[in-house]
Design an enzyme around this catalytic site. Structure first.
Site, PDB file in Angstrom:
ATOM      1  N   ASP A   1       0.837  -1.190   0.000  1.00  0.00           N
ATOM      2  CA  ASP A   1       0.000   0.000   0.000  1.00  0.00           C
ATOM      3  C   ASP A   1       0.878   1.249   0.000  1.00  0.00           C
ATOM      4  O   ASP A   1       1.980   1.229  -0.541  1.00  0.00           O
ATOM      5  CB  ASP A   1      -0.933  -0.034   1.222  1.00  0.00           C
ATOM      6  CG  ASP A   1      -2.296   0.582   0.935  1.00  0.00           C
ATOM      7  OD1 ASP A   1      -2.335   1.789   0.651  1.00  0.00           O
ATOM      8  OD2 ASP A   1      -3.308  -0.137   0.999  1.00  0.00           O
TER       9      ASP A   1
ATOM     10  N   HIS B   1      -3.950   6.148   3.156  1.00  0.00           N
ATOM     11  CA  HIS B   1      -4.588   4.921   2.654  1.00  0.00           C
ATOM     12  C   HIS B   1      -3.999   3.665   3.280  1.00  0.00           C
ATOM     13  O   HIS B   1      -4.723   2.783   3.755  1.00  0.00           O
ATOM     14  CB  HIS B   1      -4.444   4.903   1.132  1.00  0.00           C
ATOM     15  CG  HIS B   1      -5.222   3.843   0.429  1.00  0.00           C
ATOM     16  ND1 HIS B   1      -4.759   2.560   0.267  1.00  0.00           N
ATOM     17  CD2 HIS B   1      -6.422   3.877  -0.189  1.00  0.00           C
ATOM     18  CE1 HIS B   1      -5.644   1.858  -0.421  1.00  0.00           C
ATOM     19  NE2 HIS B   1      -6.668   2.633  -0.700  1.00  0.00           N
TER      20      HIS B   1
ATOM     21  N   SER C   1     -11.120  -0.703  -1.386  1.00  0.00           N
ATOM     22  CA  SER C   1      -9.876  -0.672  -0.607  1.00  0.00           C
ATOM     23  C   SER C   1     -10.150  -0.934   0.861  1.00  0.00           C
ATOM     24  O   SER C   1      -9.317  -1.501   1.565  1.00  0.00           O
ATOM     25  CB  SER C   1      -9.203   0.698  -0.739  1.00  0.00           C
ATOM     26  OG  SER C   1      -8.466   0.796  -1.917  1.00  0.00           O
TER      27      SER C   1
END
Length: 742
Positions: free
Chosen positions: A143, A207, A534
């Site tokens: 990620d 994220h 996600s």
């Protein structure tokens, strides 16, 4: 990256500066029994050091006076925002709400504090039974990196890394690992970094921190986004270790870096790989770095969990489609965020958004975007009505609330100096987004009423309130943005595989990234609410790791089968299984599935041979000298998959046989009876209809034959094996040839 812009069963009321006006039925002397619990929210945590308790006690003394008791103060918020929980009478609520330092006062409903809510919603409570093996499970996260200082990654109580761990930590002046984050690396094959990139495994986007804490973060109580979604934030396997592989930067995620990270993760000894990344459209297996990496992973017994993509609701939009990985769709949970817009004529309309701003009940001038085009920038009203970037004239919109004819990021009104934005169109309202300024997203009907009001007066005004939480009784359902099947390269492999929570999920965040990731948004937080497949992917990752902790020797396919065949059935929508696969994930049931559909590398090689891949192509994906021959040439219908998919033509007579093998992992001696549900026009036969097992790990074969015709483009059915204890369910979908829609 599969994440779009950026559900607790009680209604959390954020009242801004509104005062709850109630008849005062009590005398000036109020007993503690007459007081109820309220939350007093005071906005951002002060940047300077302060004593929260002292400040809050002094405020209460001022309001309550001689009747004040320190026992009234139940809790002080002081980590990411400022506020407190206190027992107040109705009259005292009015007094404290009128204080200049108070943003809002709202009831503290007597409900148990929830997780980010998603795990509890799946029937996976914090107190769920766990094994000691969980602390030996290593979750590899590919990620944007991680924020190691987050409380979600505190290593208190953790011992040293598992002996099997062979990875390392790229320690630098601004980054180090611990016994929770046991490894971290970053990848940039071209060596070119943007000025905003942090050249370490540290997350500057948010994220990666969000996904890592969702999968395996520790338990953190009283987590929230400025009071929204308050509860205990935790991952699916809070005792597991995390290995971080930073492959995404400000300009995206490159295949070379993804493959390098897969290579390291596999060699380092991770147990599960989670990758919430995807392409804009589905790619052939040989053009997809993640499909290649995931294939290498299964050879070492490592399951890869992928996000399905955010290109829905069109059909054939799912981007991660390899049969050896777990492809995850995004579903809603029983919480939604609503934001009220009040007009100058006292008419109120409720839209969806995650609005943490408080306009203090101030009414601002209201202007239509189409009436404020940036003429000097060569924009006309046909563009400015949608509030496209650079299309608005700052001189006309500054300090006003702008009405936009589309759901946009809010960047243009924000950069133009608007006080707020009201967006309206006919799009989906099943997900709430954050914006860099006070905003609410309404439907066309509400937007029409607002336009009518604006046309009726030369002094149109409005204000936007902070968001409220409400219970969403329709959950779980697959959210509109979640990419749909079918698998465009292999239509007879059902994708997605499963659905998991991916809407308005609260999890840890990088303080280097604003709430909306928009420059100029000064809200820097420790926990943020985000949506996307996600966010669904790490839920499936955590569930897979949980199953792995109970069954360390199970293959990736067995773990995947357990998750799919124990999933809760879903229904509704024309897309059926192309939206949710086998159903909604149920981690508790998955540890005891009864039967599993197992498969290994050779099974996938047979599948690839049957798909017509040649020797050189197979060498690319398998890394060995696999050669297709008569003995290892298999059909897609014989791949031992936990679901059944058949592509055909409408009204065409169907006759297709699927061959499967199930492995007994339940009771040593057991008898499973098959049951089939099928719509009119389809005849589905299972032979044999009864499977009798005499030992654990015993394999038995069966065939499933589909005959008949279908009148619809998508027809759903199902097969279940039941021994009285275990209910092993597989979806069956028969569909006409479907093409990708833009």
């Amino acid at each position: 990256m599969a994440s779009k812009i950026s559900p607790d069963p009680f209604c959390l009321l954020l009242l801004g500066s509104l005062i709850i006006t109630c008849p005062l039925l009590c005398s000036s002397t109020v007993s503690q029994d007459d007081r109820k619990s309220y939350i007093v929210y005071m906005g951002d945590r002060p940047k300077s050091e302060f004593s929260a308790s002292s400040l809050h006690l002094s405020m209460l003394q001022e309001v309550i006076g001689s009747n004040f008791s320190s026992n009234s103060l139940l809790h002080s918020f002081k980590r990411t925002f400022n506020g407190f929980v206190v027992k107040l009478s109705e009259g005292e609520v009015e007094k404290i709400a009128a204080m200049s330092s108070v943003v809002s006062v709202f009831p503290n409903r007597k409900k148990k504090l929830h997780t980010t809510r998603s795990w509890d919603f799946m029937g996976f409570p914090q107190e769920v039974q766990r094994t000691n093996v969980e602390s030996n499970i290593i979750v590899g996260m590919l990620d944007t990196g991680i924020w190691p200082e987050s409380e979600s990654f505190n290593d208190a109580g953790f011992g040293p890394p598992p002996i099997k761990w062979k990875g390392s930590c790229q320690v630098s002046s601004n980054f180090s690992c611990n016994n929770k984050i046991i490894g971290a690396k970053y990848y940039r094959s071209d060596g070119i970094f943007d000025q905003s990139d942090v050249k370490s495994p540290r997350d500057s986007e948010g994220h990666g921190t969000h996904t890592a804490s969702t999968a395996a973060g520790g338990s953190v109580s009283m987590a929230s986004l400025y009071g929204l979604a308050m509860g205990t934030a935790r991952g699916g396997v809070p005792s597991a270790r995390i290995a971080v592989y930073k492959v995404c930067w400000s300009d995206g995620c490159w295949d070379a870096d993804i493959l390098a990270a897969f290579d390291d993760a596999i060699a380092d000894g991770v147990d599960i790989i989670s990758i919430s990344i995807g392409s804009w459209e589905p790619l052939d297996y040989f053009d997809d770095s993640m499909a290649i990496g995931a294939f290498h992973a299964i050879k070492y017994g490592i399951l890869t969990s992928n996000s399905g993509g955010n290109e829905g609701p069109g059909l054939a939009t799912i981007s991660n489609i390899s049969p050896w990985s777990l492809s995850v769709a995004a579903s809603t949970i029983d919480r939604k965020f609503l934001t009220k817009v009040l007009l100058g004529n006292n008419k109120a309309y409720e839209g969806v958004s995650i609005n943490t701003f408080d306009l203090q009940n101030v009414m601002y001038p209201l202007i239509y975007g189409g009436d404020a085009p940036n003429i000097t920038g060569n924009f006309t009203s046909s563009y400015s009505r949608f509030c496209f970037l650079n299309s608005l004239d700052p001189a006309l919109v500054k300090g006003k609330i702008v009405l936009c004819d589309a759901l946009v990021s809010g960047r243009e009104p924000f950069f133009a100096g608007a006080a707020g934005a009201v967006m309206q169109d006919g799009g989906a309202t099943d997900v709430a987004y954050s914006f860099p300024l006070p905003s609410s997203y309404l439907g066309i009907r509400e937007g029409r009423h607002i336009r009518s009001y604006m046309n009726s007066t030369s002094n149109a005004t409005a204000t936007i309130y902070k968001s409220n939480e409400e219970n969403d009784t329709s959950a779980p359902r697959v959210v509109s943005f979640s990419s749909r099947g079918p698998n465009v390269f292999t239509p007879d492999i059902l994708k997605p595989d499963i659905a998991a929570p991916g809407v308005d999920i609260l999890a840890a965040w990088s303080p280097l990234s604003p709430v909306t990731r928009v420059i100029g948004d000064n809200r820097m937080v420790q926990y943020n609410i985000d949506s996307g497949t996600s966010m669904a992917c790490p839920h499936a990752t955590g569930a897979a790791a949980y199953v792995k902790s109970y069954h360390p020797t199970w293959s990736p396919a067995a773990i995947k089968s357990a998750l799919m065949t124990t999933a809760s059935p879903m229904s509704g929508g024309l897309d059926a299984e192309f939206a949710y696969g086998a159903g909604h994930i149920n981690p508790v049931k998955a540890i005891n599935p009864g039967l599993v559909y197992d498969a290994g590398p050779i099974d996938y090689i047979k599948f690839l041979c049957g798909q017509g891949y040649n020797r050189s192509a197979l060498r690319m994906i398998t890394g060995d000298n696999s050669i297709c021959s008569h003995t290892i040439n298999g059909t897609v219908w014989d791949l031992n998959y936990p679901s059944f998919s058949l592509s055909t033509s409408r009204s065409k007579v169907i006759s297709r046989i699927f061959n499967r093998v199930v492995t007994n992992v339940g009771s040593a001696t057991s008898i499973y009876k098959s049951s089939v549900t099928a719509p009119p026009g389809l005849k589905i036969q299972v032979k044999p209809a009864i499977l009798s097992f005499s030992s654990l790990d015993q394999n038995l074969s069966f065939s499933l034959k589909i005959e008949g015709t279908v009148a619809s483009s998508i027809v759903s059915a199902s097969l279940a094996w039941d021994d009285g204890v275990h209910h092993v369910r597989s979806p069956i979908i028969v569909h006409a040839a479907l093409k990708r829609k833009p």
